[in-house]
Design a protein around this motif. Structure first.
Motif, short mmCIF file in Angstrom:
data_model
loop_
_atom_site.label_atom_id
_atom_site.label_comp_id
_atom_site.label_asym_id
_atom_site.label_seq_id
_atom_site.Cartn_x
_atom_site.Cartn_y
_atom_site.Cartn_z
N VAL A 186 0.85 -1.19 0.00
CA VAL A 186 0.00 0.00 0.00
C VAL A 186 0.89 1.24 0.00
N ARG A 187 0.67 2.11 -0.97
CA ARG A 187 1.43 3.35 -1.06
C ARG A 187 0.65 4.46 -0.34
N SER A 188 1.37 5.22 0.47
CA SER A 188 0.74 6.27 1.26
C SER A 188 1.51 7.58 1.06
N PRO A 189 0.82 8.72 1.04
CA PRO A 189 1.55 9.99 0.92
C PRO A 189 2.42 10.25 2.14
N ALA A 190 3.63 10.70 1.91
CA ALA A 190 4.55 11.03 3.00
C ALA A 190 4.75 12.55 3.14
N VAL A 191 4.64 13.26 2.01
CA VAL A 191 4.70 14.73 2.01
C VAL A 191 3.67 15.20 0.99
N TRP A 192 2.86 16.16 1.39
CA TRP A 192 1.92 16.72 0.42
C TRP A 192 1.67 18.19 0.66
N THR A 193 1.16 18.84 -0.39
CA THR A 193 0.69 20.21 -0.28
C THR A 193 -0.79 20.24 -0.62
N ARG A 194 -1.42 21.32 -0.26
CA ARG A 194 -2.85 21.48 -0.52
C ARG A 194 -3.14 22.97 -0.65
N ARG A 195 -3.88 23.36 -1.66
CA ARG A 195 -4.32 24.74 -1.80
C ARG A 195 -5.72 24.85 -1.21
N TRP A 196 -5.95 25.85 -0.38
CA TRP A 196 -7.24 26.05 0.27
C TRP A 196 -7.57 27.52 0.17
N GLY A 197 -8.41 27.91 -0.79
CA GLY A 197 -8.64 29.32 -1.02
C GLY A 197 -7.33 29.97 -1.45
N ALA A 198 -6.97 31.05 -0.77
CA ALA A 198 -5.71 31.73 -1.06
C ALA A 198 -4.54 31.15 -0.28
N GLY A 199 -4.81 30.14 0.57
CA GLY A 199 -3.79 29.62 1.46
C GLY A 199 -3.11 28.36 0.95
N ARG A 200 -1.95 28.11 1.52
CA ARG A 200 -1.16 26.93 1.20
C ARG A 200 -0.94 26.09 2.46
N ILE A 201 -1.02 24.79 2.28
CA ILE A 201 -0.83 23.84 3.38
C ILE A 201 0.28 22.87 2.97
N VAL A 202 1.17 22.55 3.91
CA VAL A 202 2.21 21.55 3.68
C VAL A 202 2.20 20.58 4.86
N VAL A 203 2.12 19.29 4.55
CA VAL A 203 2.14 18.25 5.58
C VAL A 203 3.33 17.33 5.32
N THR A 204 4.13 17.10 6.34
CA THR A 204 5.27 16.18 6.29
C THR A 204 5.03 15.10 7.33
N THR A 205 4.89 13.84 6.91
CA THR A 205 4.50 12.82 7.89
C THR A 205 5.64 12.31 8.76
N PRO A 206 6.90 12.24 8.32
CA PRO A 206 7.95 11.87 9.28
C PRO A 206 8.11 12.95 10.35
N GLY A 207 8.53 12.55 11.55
CA GLY A 207 8.73 13.53 12.61
C GLY A 207 8.31 13.04 13.97
N HIS A 208 8.31 11.71 14.17
CA HIS A 208 7.84 11.15 15.43
C HIS A 208 8.67 11.58 16.63
N SER A 209 9.97 11.70 16.43
CA SER A 209 10.87 12.00 17.55
C SER A 209 11.89 13.04 17.11
N LEU A 210 12.63 13.57 18.09
CA LEU A 210 13.55 14.66 17.80
C LEU A 210 14.64 14.23 16.83
N ASP A 211 15.11 12.99 16.94
CA ASP A 211 16.17 12.55 16.03
C ASP A 211 15.68 12.51 14.58
N VAL A 212 14.41 12.18 14.38
CA VAL A 212 13.86 12.20 13.02
C VAL A 212 13.76 13.62 12.52
N LEU A 213 13.31 14.54 13.37
CA LEU A 213 13.21 15.94 12.96
C LEU A 213 14.58 16.53 12.64
N GLU A 214 15.63 15.99 13.26
CA GLU A 214 16.98 16.49 13.00
C GLU A 214 17.63 15.81 11.80
N ASN A 215 16.97 14.81 11.22
CA ASN A 215 17.48 14.22 9.99
C ASN A 215 17.55 15.33 8.93
#
Length: 236
Positions: A186-215
């Motif tokens: 099963v393929r799942s999105p890991a990073v995506w963007t979304r336009r909502w009206g005039a706004g922009r959304i960015v979601v990044t799914t990795p980031g469970h712990s500090l060491d991952v965020l520091e990757n």
């Protein structure tokens, strides 16, 4: 030149260390000229004046609750041009009971498959699996992810339920292992963007712990996402 206004909203489940996690990115925001306001709950979303003056929301709130007024305020602000970004459960496992929030973000954490049952010891590490983050053709050209090569992590691998309004910049594949009930990868999105009206959304799914965020790869995507999501139209 007027400084950009960033609002960091953090809280919820302490397992994601919302304070320490967001503190990692405050120097980046300030170094890029943002004035930063930090709030410990989503109550500020219901403050229309505060949200109208906000150019970027960085949210790190896993699970927790949000009122209808608060989610309506956030959605209206994004539609008017306020950017929204975050990582892991802080943005795509937030406010599980709010369908309006899910509609805004476009994807919701469903699970993170775990190790073979005989290898589990009862801790968070039971859900740490080696996996690859692979960029799509769109991702290889997008300002948030261009030039970042496919990379591997060993951490929680998010399985996300989503709609087709999102623009997927990177994916991850959950293999079908003998002890799991699904019958094909099963393929799942890991990073995506979304336009909502005039706004922009960015979601990044990795980031469970500090060491991952520091990757370096994860951090680059998150930081670029902050810059790209920031308001591009003047607040009225």
């Amino acid at each position: 030149m007027t400084r950009k206004q960033a609002l960091v909203v953090r809280g919820g489940w302490e397992g994601h260390e919302p304070v320490r996690a967001t503190e990692l990115f405050l120097p980046f925001l300030r170094g890029n000229g943002y004035a930063v306001r930090v709030e410990e709950s989503p109550e500020v979303y219901a403050d229309a004046a505060a949200m109208a003056g906000t150019d970027l929301v960085v949210q790190c709130v896993t699970m927790s609750e949000i009122t209808g007024e608060q989610v309506a305020g956030l959605s209206a602000a994004v539609a008017a041009g306020t950017g929204l970004t975050g990582w892991h459960g802080g943005i795509c496992d937030s406010y599980r009971s709010s369908s309006d929030y899910l509609h805004l973000v476009g994807g919701q954490f469903a699970t993170h498959p775990g190790k073979e049952p005989c290898e589990r010891a009862g801790g968070q590490e039971d859900n740490y699996l080696p996996y690859a983050v692979e960029f799509t053709e769109a991702g290889r050209q997008h300002p948030v992810t261009a030039g970042v090569e496919d990379f591997e992590l060993c951490t929680e691998q998010y399985w996300v339920l989503h709609d087709d309004l999102i623009d997927v910049l990177a994916t991850t594949t959950h293999p079908a292992r003998p002890w799991q009930p699904w019958h094909r990868p099963v393929r799942s999105p890991a990073v995506w963007t979304r336009r909502w009206g005039a706004g922009r959304i960015v979601v990044t799914t990795p980031g469970h712990s500090l060491d991952v965020l520091e990757n370096p790869n994860v951090r680059t995507v998150i930081e670029r996402g902050m810059l790209w999501a920031t308001r591009t139209v003047s607040a009225s």
